[in-house]
Design a protein around this motif. Structure first.
Motif, PDB file in Angstrom:
ATOM      1  N   ILE A 130       0.942  -1.111   0.244  1.00  0.00           N
ATOM      2  CA  ILE A 130      -0.228   0.004   0.182  1.00  0.00           C
ATOM      3  C   ILE A 130       0.762   1.146   0.037  1.00  0.00           C
ATOM      4  O   ILE A 130       0.517   2.293  -0.953  1.00  0.00           O
ATOM      5  N   GLY A 131       1.250   1.262   0.617  1.00  0.00           N
ATOM      6  CA  GLY A 131       2.667   2.475   1.209  1.00  0.00           C
ATOM      7  C   GLY A 131       3.393   3.008  -0.348  1.00  0.00           C
ATOM      8  O   GLY A 131       3.876   3.868  -0.413  1.00  0.00           O
ATOM      9  N   PHE A 132       4.244   1.952  -0.561  1.00  0.00           N
ATOM     10  CA  PHE A 132       5.164   2.017  -1.689  1.00  0.00           C
ATOM     11  C   PHE A 132       4.990   2.994  -2.720  1.00  0.00           C
ATOM     12  O   PHE A 132       5.533   3.600  -3.049  1.00  0.00           O
ATOM     13  N   PRO A 133       3.610   1.851  -2.965  1.00  0.00           N
ATOM     14  CA  PRO A 133       3.382   3.463  -4.361  1.00  0.00           C
ATOM     15  C   PRO A 133       2.606   4.605  -4.369  1.00  0.00           C
ATOM     16  O   PRO A 133       3.269   5.474  -4.681  1.00  0.00           O
ATOM     17  N   VAL A 134       2.279   4.489  -3.194  1.00  0.00           N
ATOM     18  CA  VAL A 134       1.912   6.061  -2.971  1.00  0.00           C
ATOM     19  C   VAL A 134       3.221   6.977  -2.792  1.00  0.00           C
ATOM     20  O   VAL A 134       2.789   8.036  -3.162  1.00  0.00           O
ATOM     21  N   SER A 135       4.149   6.828  -2.349  1.00  0.00           N
ATOM     22  CA  SER A 135       5.215   7.384  -1.819  1.00  0.00           C
ATOM     23  C   SER A 135       5.964   7.441  -3.678  1.00  0.00           C
ATOM     24  O   SER A 135       7.015   8.492  -3.533  1.00  0.00           O
ATOM     25  N   ALA A 136       6.020   6.389  -4.316  1.00  0.00           N
ATOM     26  CA  ALA A 136       7.006   7.074  -5.453  1.00  0.00           C
ATOM     27  C   ALA A 136       6.051   7.507  -5.950  1.00  0.00           C
ATOM     28  O   ALA A 136       6.624   8.470  -7.317  1.00  0.00           O
ATOM     29  N   LEU A 137       4.365   7.993  -6.091  1.00  0.00           N
ATOM     30  CA  LEU A 137       4.390   9.181  -6.784  1.00  0.00           C
ATOM     31  C   LEU A 137       3.885  10.581  -6.916  1.00  0.00           C
ATOM     32  O   LEU A 137       4.194  11.462  -6.840  1.00  0.00           O
ATOM     33  N   LEU A 138       4.222  10.597  -4.706  1.00  0.00           N
ATOM     34  CA  LEU A 138       4.581  11.623  -4.266  1.00  0.00           C
ATOM     35  C   LEU A 138       6.379  12.384  -4.977  1.00  0.00           C
ATOM     36  O   LEU A 138       6.472  13.649  -5.745  1.00  0.00           O
ATOM     37  N   ALA A 139       6.684  11.623  -5.213  1.00  0.00           N
ATOM     38  CA  ALA A 139       8.353  11.881  -6.088  1.00  0.00           C
ATOM     39  C   ALA A 139       8.084  11.990  -6.678  1.00  0.00           C
ATOM     40  O   ALA A 139       9.005  13.076  -7.293  1.00  0.00           O
ATOM     41  N   GLY A 140       7.143  11.206  -7.948  1.00  0.00           N
ATOM     42  CA  GLY A 140       7.096  12.122  -9.107  1.00  0.00           C
ATOM     43  C   GLY A 140       6.457  12.757  -9.539  1.00  0.00           C
ATOM     44  O   GLY A 140       6.702  13.459 -10.616  1.00  0.00           O
ATOM     45  N   LEU A 141       5.260  13.110  -8.905  1.00  0.00           N
ATOM     46  CA  LEU A 141       3.873  13.911  -9.261  1.00  0.00           C
ATOM     47  C   LEU A 141       4.132  15.244  -8.119  1.00  0.00           C
ATOM     48  O   LEU A 141       3.658  16.078  -8.245  1.00  0.00           O
ATOM     49  N   GLY A 142       5.770  15.814  -8.156  1.00  0.00           N
ATOM     50  CA  GLY A 142       5.984  16.781  -6.442  1.00  0.00           C
ATOM     51  C   GLY A 142       5.984  18.287  -7.135  1.00  0.00           C
ATOM     52  O   GLY A 142       4.917  18.427  -6.342  1.00  0.00           O
ATOM     53  N   ALA A 143       6.433  18.303  -8.140  1.00  0.00           N
ATOM     54  CA  ALA A 143       5.715  19.810  -8.982  1.00  0.00           C
ATOM     55  C   ALA A 143       4.771  20.187  -9.465  1.00  0.00           C
ATOM     56  O   ALA A 143       4.142  21.192  -8.967  1.00  0.00           O
ATOM     57  N   PRO A 144       3.773  19.541 -10.155  1.00  0.00           N
ATOM     58  CA  PRO A 144       2.382  19.876 -10.206  1.00  0.00           C
ATOM     59  C   PRO A 144       1.409  19.289  -9.198  1.00  0.00           C
ATOM     60  O   PRO A 144       0.466  20.811  -9.084  1.00  0.00           O
ATOM     61  N   LEU A 145       2.466  19.097  -8.301  1.00  0.00           N
ATOM     62  CA  LEU A 145       1.105  18.566  -6.746  1.00  0.00           C
ATOM     63  C   LEU A 145       1.107  19.704  -5.898  1.00  0.00           C
ATOM     64  O   LEU A 145      -0.113  20.551  -6.174  1.00  0.00           O
ATOM     65  N   ILE A 146       2.396  20.119  -6.064  1.00  0.00           N
ATOM     66  CA  ILE A 146       2.305  21.649  -5.150  1.00  0.00           C
ATOM     67  C   ILE A 146       2.256  23.149  -5.425  1.00  0.00           C
ATOM     68  O   ILE A 146       1.396  23.550  -5.133  1.00  0.00           O
ATOM     69  N   VAL A 147       1.948  23.342  -7.271  1.00  0.00           N
ATOM     70  CA  VAL A 147       1.063  23.794  -8.166  1.00  0.00           C
ATOM     71  C   VAL A 147       0.166  23.755  -7.360  1.00  0.00           C
ATOM     72  O   VAL A 147      -1.187  25.012  -7.742  1.00  0.00           O
ATOM     73  N   THR A 148      -1.295  22.639  -7.960  1.00  0.00           N
ATOM     74  CA  THR A 148      -2.657  22.578  -8.120  1.00  0.00           C
ATOM     75  C   THR A 148      -2.781  22.926  -6.836  1.00  0.00           C
ATOM     76  O   THR A 148      -3.296  23.188  -6.824  1.00  0.00           O
ATOM     77  N   PHE A 149      -2.468  22.437  -5.596  1.00  0.00           N
ATOM     78  CA  PHE A 149      -2.508  22.556  -4.200  1.00  0.00           C
ATOM     79  C   PHE A 149      -2.483  23.892  -3.533  1.00  0.00           C
ATOM     80  O   PHE A 149      -3.320  24.114  -3.106  1.00  0.00           O
ATOM     81  N   TYR A 150      -2.084  23.830  -3.788  1.00  0.00           N
ATOM     82  CA  TYR A 150      -1.378  25.371  -3.330  1.00  0.00           C
ATOM     83  C   TYR A 150      -0.638  26.973  -3.685  1.00  0.00           C
ATOM     84  O   TYR A 150      -1.231  27.824  -3.480  1.00  0.00           O
ATOM     85  N   GLY A 151      -0.299  26.423  -5.363  1.00  0.00           N
ATOM     86  CA  GLY A 151      -0.508  27.707  -6.619  1.00  0.00           C
ATOM     87  C   GLY A 151       0.876  27.919  -6.704  1.00  0.00           C
ATOM     88  O   GLY A 151       1.734  27.615  -5.753  1.00  0.00           O
ATOM     89  N   ASP A 152       1.190  29.055  -7.128  1.00  0.00           N
ATOM     90  CA  ASP A 152       2.608  29.358  -7.645  1.00  0.00           C
ATOM     91  C   ASP A 152       3.318  29.575  -7.210  1.00  0.00           C
ATOM     92  O   ASP A 152       4.309  29.206  -7.219  1.00  0.00           O
TER      93      ASP A 152
END
Length: 502
Positions: free
Chosen positions: A301-323
């Protein structure tokens, strides 16, 4: 029936209900906390998050050592609470009062040492949560012990809702970090009152010297381990603040919160039932076999979630918090990888507590801290907030996890090679998942669409790579359910009506 007077079927049923309600509780609370962060991030500047980070360092460390590990004696579920709860309460209350006073008095020195002297008033206000947590320690431990997560949902949700309701107007009034601190005090006060109301039984302070010795013999190593681990987990804040300043500290705090949210949810769900369950399984002599199955499930359960956070970090930050927070993405890759190690280390620690082996936990945390200090200093000076994340990755995966494997093997009887082998398929598939998610997201300029497309692609390939592992885990769950049903039926179980073996 076990020595504790609980059948395996009863424990399995309570475990299942506790896990389901605990998962719902954690999920709702974390979603509300995440919404709160989203709202506040758009109302205040990054430096205010830096001041909050300074206050959190002090508050988290104080709260987690305030009861000297005494509540673990209640949480393990192998003692009558009537015998020990009054003494546990006295220990918790006295230490919480003393620590609250120390935090208030030393706040100016602590804030200056952490790189933001202006955060001293915020530290002092946050110190009040230490006292409130101590007052709720015994009710919280009893709820934990008896798997009463259904009762706890309303209290924990109200905690977060009250904090959200308080922080928005205060942030709009320009109170900055103080708005965050006051809202957390209001939420903790709500939680303390709520835990007293829903507690299965209410105890008041008392003291038995014989019981106190046993409680502290179990709890003090755990408290010392907690002290070291929370210093360790906050060491990055302690170094980033003085080295890089409050703005970079605020950016790092936001990235850390986002990257650690899935791992904190997973570990919090596990913790709602882990120690009481592991304590009973240890008493029954089945903890070693359970350790392998739990490790396999957590990795899956935990490993793929962590992998997605690593791979999608930049767009996640912009999506949730703004530029304006986009610079925080620099730390996301490494913090995502670190999240997987945190999940494993927390679960390994709970296995050791359930086995009653708490002394080794202290030495694990000492090794962790000793290794992390030079790594963090080098990482921050060479790579800024990204370097801080990579320092966590190197130390946890190459120092801490190996030591934990040795400790878990000695505590539970599970073999180290078996623990490693059972994690390998999920780890390999997670790497592929994260890389593919990053490649897909990099082709899409719109942040939200990049997150959705990357996550979908990564999860599909992960599911394909781990199909057989998923079937095996599902089979284990079905067998556990069948075993519970058998134990509930005296004919199928081969028992007479009194529950004795025929």
């Amino acid at each position: 029936m076990s020595a504790l007077g609980e059948g395996t079927g009863s424990l399995a049923s309570r475990l299942r209900r506790g896990t389901l309600w605990g998962a719902l509780n954690v999920g709702l609370s974390r979603v509300l906390q995440f919404i709160t962060t989203l709202v506040v991030a758009r109302l205040i500047a990054p430096e205010h998050f830096g001041a909050l980070a300074v206050a959190l360092v002090v508050q988290v460390i104080a709260v987690n050592i305030a009861e000297l590990g005494a509540t673990a004696a209640l949480g393990r579920g192998d003692r009558d609470p009537d015998e020990i709860a009054p003494t546990v309460f006295t220990i918790s209350l006295v230490t919480s009062v003393l620590l609250t006073a120390l935090v208030i008095l030393l706040a100016p020195l602590l804030a200056a040492a952490l790189g933001d002297p202006g955060a001293a008033p915020v530290v002092q206000v946050m110190g009040l949560t230490v006292l409130l947590s101590g007052m709720a320690s015994v009710p919280t431990a009893l709820i934990w012990r008896d798997f009463l997560q259904k009762r706890r949902i309303l209290v924990d949700v109200l905690n977060t809702v009250v904090a959200l309701v308080l922080v928005i107007p205060m942030a709009l009034w320009g109170w900055g970090a103080m708005a965050l601190a006051l809202s957390r005090v209001g939420g903790q006060l709500t939680a303390t009152i709520g835990y007293w109301i829903i507690s299965p039984k209410r105890y008041f302070p008392g003291f038995n010297i014989v019981e106190a010795k046993g409680i502290l013999r179990l709890g003090l190593p755990l408290a010392m381990a907690n002290l070291v681990v929370f210093v360790t987990l906050n060491l990055d804040y302690m170094i980033i603040g003085p080295e890089l300043g409050p703005v970079q500290l605020g950016l790092y705090l936001l990235a850390f919160n986002l990257a650690s949210m899935p791992s904190s949810v997973i570990t919090a769900v596990i913790r709602t039932v882990a120690v009481p369950t592991f304590g009973r399984l240890n008493a029954n002599g089945t903890l070693g076999a359970a350790a392998l199955k739990v490790t396999a499930g957590i990795a899956y359960i935990g490993f793929p979630v962590s992998a997605l956070l690593a791979g999608l970090g930049a767009p996640l930050i912009v999506t949730f918090y703004g530029d304006k927070w986009s610079a925080a993405a620099a730390a996301m890759v490494s913090l995502g990888i670190f999240g997987a190690a945190r999940i494993l280390s927390e679960m390994f620690a709970d296995l050791c507590v359930g086995a009653g082996k708490t002394v080794g936990l202290f030495w694990v945390q000492v090794i962790w801290l000793v290794a992390l200090v030079p790594a963090m200093l080098i990482g921050v000076r060479l790579g800024g907030i990204a370097g801080a994340g990579f320092a966590h990755v190197v130390v946890t995966w190459f120092v801490v996890i190996p030591v934990y494997l040795v400790l878990v093997a000695k505590s539970t009887g599970a073999r180290i090679l078996s623990l490693l082998r059972i994690c390998f398929p999920a780890a390999t598939a997670a790497v592929v998942c994260g890389v593919l998610a990053w490649l897909v997201a990099a082709q899409i300029p719109v942040a939200l669409l990049a997150v959705l497309a990357g996550a979908f692609a990564g999860l599909v390939v992960y599911a394909l790579f781990t199909f057989r592992r998923a079937r095996a885990l599902l089979s284990d769950i079905k067998q556990a359910a069948a075993g519970e049903a058998t134990l509930r039926n005296p004919v199928l179980a081969g028992t007479d009506r009194t529950g004795n073996r025929s």
